[in-house]
Scaffold this active site. Sequence first.
Site, PDB file in Angstrom:
ATOM      1  CE1 TYR A 195      61.043  37.271  32.562  1.00  0.00           C
ATOM      2  CE2 TYR A 195      59.540  36.558  30.842  1.00  0.00           C
ATOM      3  CZ  TYR A 195      60.240  36.296  32.003  1.00  0.00           C
ATOM      4  OH  TYR A 195      60.161  35.056  32.583  1.00  0.00           O
TER       5      TYR A 195
ATOM      6  N   GLY B 173      55.337  46.690  41.127  1.00  0.00           N
ATOM      7  CA  GLY B 173      56.539  47.065  40.382  1.00  0.00           C
ATOM      8  C   GLY B 173      57.826  46.856  41.160  1.00  0.00           C
TER       9      GLY B 173
ATOM     10  CG  ASP C  85      57.614  35.323  39.291  1.00  0.00           C
ATOM     11  OD1 ASP C  85      58.728  34.874  39.606  1.00  0.00           O
ATOM     12  OD2 ASP C  85      57.464  36.323  38.566  1.00  0.00           O
TER      13      ASP C  85
ATOM     14  CG  ASP D 264      61.416  31.081  35.302  1.00  0.00           C
ATOM     15  OD1 ASP D 264      61.981  31.782  34.424  1.00  0.00           O
ATOM     16  OD2 ASP D 264      60.361  31.446  35.863  1.00  0.00           O
TER      17      ASP D 264
ATOM     18  CD  GLU E  49      52.185  37.874  34.972  1.00  0.00           C
ATOM     19  OE1 GLU E  49      51.563  37.661  36.026  1.00  0.00           O
ATOM     20  OE2 GLU E  49      52.617  38.989  34.645  1.00  0.00           O
TER      21      GLU E  49
ATOM     22  CG  LEU F  11      59.643  42.141  46.154  1.00  0.00           C
ATOM     23  CD1 LEU F  11      59.412  42.747  47.539  1.00  0.00           C
ATOM     24  CD2 LEU F  11      60.867  41.224  46.188  1.00  0.00           C
ATOM     25  CB  SER F  12      55.981  37.798  42.319  1.00  0.00           C
ATOM     26  OG  SER F  12      57.007  37.432  41.486  1.00  0.00           O
ATOM     27  CB  SER F  13      52.425  42.717  43.238  1.00  0.00           C
ATOM     28  OG  SER F  13      52.800  43.308  42.012  1.00  0.00           O
ATOM     29  CB  SER F  14      51.342  40.263  38.528  1.00  0.00           C
ATOM     30  OG  SER F  14      52.566  39.646  38.242  1.00  0.00           O
TER      31      SER F  14
HETATM   32  C1  GLA Z   1      59.971  37.223  36.237  1.00  0.00           C
HETATM   33  C2  GLA Z   1      59.204  36.035  35.657  1.00  0.00           C
HETATM   34  C3  GLA Z   1      59.787  34.704  36.138  1.00  0.00           C
HETATM   35  C4  GLA Z   1      61.300  34.663  35.947  1.00  0.00           C
HETATM   36  C5  GLA Z   1      61.965  35.926  36.471  1.00  0.00           C
HETATM   37  C6  GLA Z   1      63.428  35.989  36.144  1.00  0.00           C
HETATM   38  O1  GLA Z   1      59.786  37.317  37.611  1.00  0.00           O
HETATM   39  O2  GLA Z   1      57.835  36.093  35.985  1.00  0.00           O
HETATM   40  O3  GLA Z   1      59.146  33.637  35.474  1.00  0.00           O
HETATM   41  O4  GLA Z   1      61.615  34.448  34.599  1.00  0.00           O
HETATM   42  O5  GLA Z   1      61.350  37.104  35.949  1.00  0.00           O
HETATM   43  O6  GLA Z   1      64.111  34.969  36.773  1.00  0.00           O
END
Ligand code: GLA
Length: 371
Positions: A207, A107, A157, A22, A145, A110-113
Amino acid sequence: MTKYDYKVTAAGRINIIGEHIDYCGGKVMPAALSLNNTVYVRPNGTDKINISWTTLDDKVTLDINKLDSYKGVKYGNYQAGAAYMWQQAGHKVLGCDMLHDCTVPFGSGLSSSAAIEVSTIAALATIADEPIDSVRIALSAQQAEREYTGVNCGIMDQYASACGKKDRVMLLDCSTVECEYLPLVLGDYSLVIINCNKPHNLVESKYNERRSEVEHGLKTLQTVLDVSCLAEVTEEQFEKHGNLLGGKVYDRCKHVVEECARVEKAAVAMKRGDIKTLGELLNASHKSLKELYEVTGKELDALVAAAQSHPACIGSRMTGAGFGGCTISLVHKDGVEQFKHAVAKEYRQNIGYDCKIYDAEISDGITVTKI
Ligand code: GLA
């Protein structure tokens, strides 16, 4: 429970395919989950945002005139960052009482933040009588973020959390932020989400490191190719010019170029209902994330290996940033229970502790309900 005026939710997400591209301008294929963050909210006529949680005894108060000063707090920094960026974008932020209830496991990848940031902004917009503009909310949440919590993330996310639709996957072009919704029709197959339960660490620093590696690779490729992002580089171009890149940077960029091509193929397979091909693409994506992008780790690899070796499974991969968190697997409906049992057992034998399997549906992004 005290009386609140609205119930506002934003979703956790999985990503079917298109990992770590992304932020390279690629297309990704996330879907919003029924695991979400709910904010119960009411304006309180003061300059303070009072936050409480269903799962914590702590309460936190944020001064709406000093929203930039809560970066170091233990709880409430996601809410503060989201409110701050929304305010900076020119929106009204009113004092209010908020109760947060998060069912996205922390953690888990699954994008809790994102769910917390997006639902916080949606709650603030709601009490200020602003119409909900999900894309704008996603962009401010992403900025929170990046600039408030320091993870230099892409848009996937927050976009999925805000704009997801029930029973639809999103084919999101991250260079234009345009999205096509595709029906999630898996025929005889189900999607199984499993958390490897590895204690979360290193995600943020690794990351950001991966991001700078691919940015470095792009700069080098731009000396010979007229491209504005890595996702524009075709497999043929990479074949020809990839040798300009050294060692790990070559591997990272190769992953990005090939993963972008896999997303295109996955979209075609999805539209045709060709779930077997989708499964093969999931397997190839994981292999690339393991060998070229190096963001998996032994726990995710063990979980994926256990899944892929089960006869009912036609494809499995890590989802999200990696280094821990969840996998998704496509499993024949007749074999789901045996699959869950066998994978959990094998994972425990190999890693020494349990994984966790979630029951979640593909669901809407932001929802607002008057209560
Ligand atoms: C995290 C980041 C996203 C994306 C993924 C990997 O979830 O927040 O923007 O880069 O990693 O695909």
